[in-house]
Scaffold this active site. Structure first.
Site, mmCIF file in Angstrom:
data_model
loop_
_atom_site.group_PDB
_atom_site.id
_atom_site.type_symbol
_atom_site.label_atom_id
_atom_site.label_comp_id
_atom_site.label_asym_id
_atom_site.label_seq_id
_atom_site.Cartn_x
_atom_site.Cartn_y
_atom_site.Cartn_z
ATOM 1 N N GLU A 23 45.454 46.351 38.243
ATOM 2 C CA GLU A 23 45.239 46.731 36.843
ATOM 3 C C GLU A 23 44.805 45.530 36.002
ATOM 4 O O GLU A 23 43.980 45.661 35.117
ATOM 5 C CB GLU A 23 46.496 47.374 36.247
ATOM 6 C CG GLU A 23 46.749 48.797 36.731
ATOM 7 C CD GLU A 23 45.620 49.775 36.377
ATOM 8 O OE1 GLU A 23 44.841 49.502 35.455
ATOM 9 O OE2 GLU A 23 45.505 50.805 37.062
ATOM 10 N N GLN A 74 38.266 45.304 31.888
ATOM 11 C CA GLN A 74 36.869 44.962 31.561
ATOM 12 C C GLN A 74 36.024 44.603 32.788
ATOM 13 O O GLN A 74 35.040 43.890 32.661
ATOM 14 C CB GLN A 74 36.783 43.756 30.610
ATOM 15 C CG GLN A 74 37.965 43.519 29.769
ATOM 16 C CD GLN A 74 37.694 43.883 28.333
ATOM 17 O OE1 GLN A 74 36.589 44.266 27.971
ATOM 18 N NE2 GLN A 74 38.691 43.798 27.514
ATOM 19 N N LEU A 114 35.333 35.994 38.258
ATOM 20 C CA LEU A 114 35.758 37.348 37.848
ATOM 21 C C LEU A 114 35.731 37.504 36.323
ATOM 22 O O LEU A 114 35.755 38.619 35.807
ATOM 23 C CB LEU A 114 37.166 37.620 38.399
ATOM 24 C CG LEU A 114 37.630 39.065 38.488
ATOM 25 C CD1 LEU A 114 36.645 39.932 39.267
ATOM 26 C CD2 LEU A 114 39.000 39.157 39.158
ATOM 27 N N TYR A 125 48.002 49.432 27.479
ATOM 28 C CA TYR A 125 47.360 50.199 28.545
ATOM 29 C C TYR A 125 47.980 49.855 29.908
ATOM 30 O O TYR A 125 48.383 50.734 30.680
ATOM 31 C CB TYR A 125 45.834 49.953 28.583
ATOM 32 C CG TYR A 125 45.292 50.373 29.916
ATOM 33 C CD1 TYR A 125 45.108 51.729 30.186
ATOM 34 C CD2 TYR A 125 45.072 49.458 30.950
ATOM 35 C CE1 TYR A 125 44.696 52.155 31.444
ATOM 36 C CE2 TYR A 125 44.671 49.861 32.201
ATOM 37 C CZ TYR A 125 44.476 51.216 32.443
ATOM 38 O OH TYR A 125 44.101 51.628 33.682
ATOM 39 N N ASP A 173 42.342 54.634 29.387
ATOM 40 C CA ASP A 173 41.305 53.610 29.512
ATOM 41 C C ASP A 173 39.985 54.226 29.020
ATOM 42 O O ASP A 173 39.976 55.327 28.470
ATOM 43 C CB ASP A 173 41.208 53.104 30.964
ATOM 44 C CG ASP A 173 40.660 54.157 31.921
ATOM 45 O OD1 ASP A 173 40.470 55.324 31.496
ATOM 46 O OD2 ASP A 173 40.412 53.826 33.098
#
Ligand code: SF4
Length: 378
Positions: free
Chosen positions: A66, A71, A109, A149, A167
């Protein structure tokens, strides 16, 4: 109300024709959650961090995935997830790793504050929670890097708690189901209320993942495949024929364009001049080639005055471009070749080829490296 017709008490004469077959009671209408869960049982995506049916989810795997997926696309996350899990199979192992090593493994990343928070969170779980993630959403939110979230996703997916997980995919599905006219981001409260009403008491984890999968595979941004969707019968946007126009959005402003200069100092022994960014802020803790500030109004003279040392700097044709969330960046790249005896200025260091291979360089710095390297080789 119309008066009811009085019924005669007289027994009716028997008819000789066979009695008509008893009409079957119509099946009770399926709730959207039930329809979606049935669809999920057949069409769920198989993802490396997701427990298979009948398996118990691993909270560490759920948390790690998660955080990485914030993004970032599933395709980009997969190799990083496998690498992290192989290197640090338990939260305690990640907590014991040096933060620089974690930053290095994260390089490429993006959104690097996630890596620092990931490490801080692992430490807190290992030391303050005996290596176990809390089950409760409110406690999860107290851990570094875990916002509303992520807390809801971990509580629902890892522990089966009834939590409302929203999301971007879920936002889109809900905005279409109810044809929510308020544009994002103002629509978020409304979307949360509707999503809360849809979320079942049980199987909240599967429900959350089903909503995400529906958004990712069927209720897609441009061409939703409504014909394959289990929720068509209750979908207002499908009925109105304008699904692709939801969620409504405010018109986007242009991203400001900033400019900067990067100095690629190449020593005769192959070492390159590097520095580490401050731990807080954009790209905090990552490595970079030294450079100027990034400003809207940077001119060539200001750019050159930011050179880290005296040398014959040569500007390469073209620029390296990168888009951040709030601005677009254009970097002019200057290169210089230095003798092997050159010393690094204060706060910087020369990194040899071995160290460069492991340096936590963000992806746009790798573009700079590539551009400068090929120009010097040519
Ligand atoms: Fe999305 Fe179409 Fe399903 Fe509505 S019917 S939720 S628009 S895929």
């Amino acid at each position: 109300m119309l008066p009811r017709t009085r019924q005669s008490n007289k027994p009716k004469a028997r008819k000789t024709a066979p009695a008509p077959a008893k009409k079957k009671a119509a099946p009770a209408a399926q709730t959207p959650a039930a329809a979606l869960l049935a669809w999920y049982a057949r069409h769920r995506r198989v993802l490396p961090w997701r427990a298979l049916p009948g398996q118990t989810p691993d909270p560490y795997a759920v948390w790690l995935s998660e955080i990485m997926l914030q993004q970032t696309t599933v395709a980009a996350v997969k190799p990083y997830y496998s690498k992290f899990l192989a290197q640090w199979p338990k939260v305690e192992a990640l907590a014991e790793a040096p933060v620089e090593e974690v930053m290095r493994a994260w390089a490429g990343l993006g959104y690097y504050s996630r890596a620092r928070n990931l490490h801080a969170c692992a430490k807190m779980v290992a030391t303050s929670h005996d290596g176990n993630f809390p089950r409760d959403e409110a406690l999860l939110r107290k851990l570094p890097g875990i916002g509303p979230y992520t807390a809801a996703a971990i509580a629902a997916i890892a522990f089966g708690q009834r939590a409302v997980v929203i999301d971007g995919n879920v936002e889109r599905v809900v905005a279409r189901l109810y044809r929510i006219q308020t544009p994002l981001p103002a629509a978020k409260t409304e979307i949360r209320e509707y999503a809360g009403a849809l979320t079942p008491q049980d199987e909240a984890g599967d429900f959350a993942q089903a909503m995400m999968d529906l958004g990712a595979t069927t209720c897609t941004p441009k061409n939703p495949a409504c014909a394959l969707c289990p929720l068509t019968s209750g979908c207002a946007a499908f009925a109105a024929g304008d699904a692709a126009s939801f969620p409504r959005r405010m018109p986007k402003g242009e991203r400001p364009q900033r400019r900067g200069a990067i100095f690629y100092a190449h020593r005769a022994d192959g070492a390159l001049l590097l520095r580490t960014r401050p731990p807080r802020g954009l790209l905090g803790g990552m490595c970079e080639f030294p450079g100027s500030e990034w400003r809207v109004d940077l001119d060539a003279e200001q750019a050159l005055s930011a050179a880290p040392l005296k040398a014959r700097w040569r500007k390469l044709p073209g620029a390296v471009e990168h888009v951040f969330t709030h601005f677009a960046l254009q970097l002019d790249v200057y290169v210089a070749q230095l003798p092997a005896s050159a010393r690094a200025p204060l706060g910087m260091r020369f990194a040899g080829p071995n160290e460069m291979g492991k340096a936590a360089l963000p992806s746009f710095m790798r573009k700079v490296w590539e551009k400068a390297r090929s120009s010097l080789a040519g």
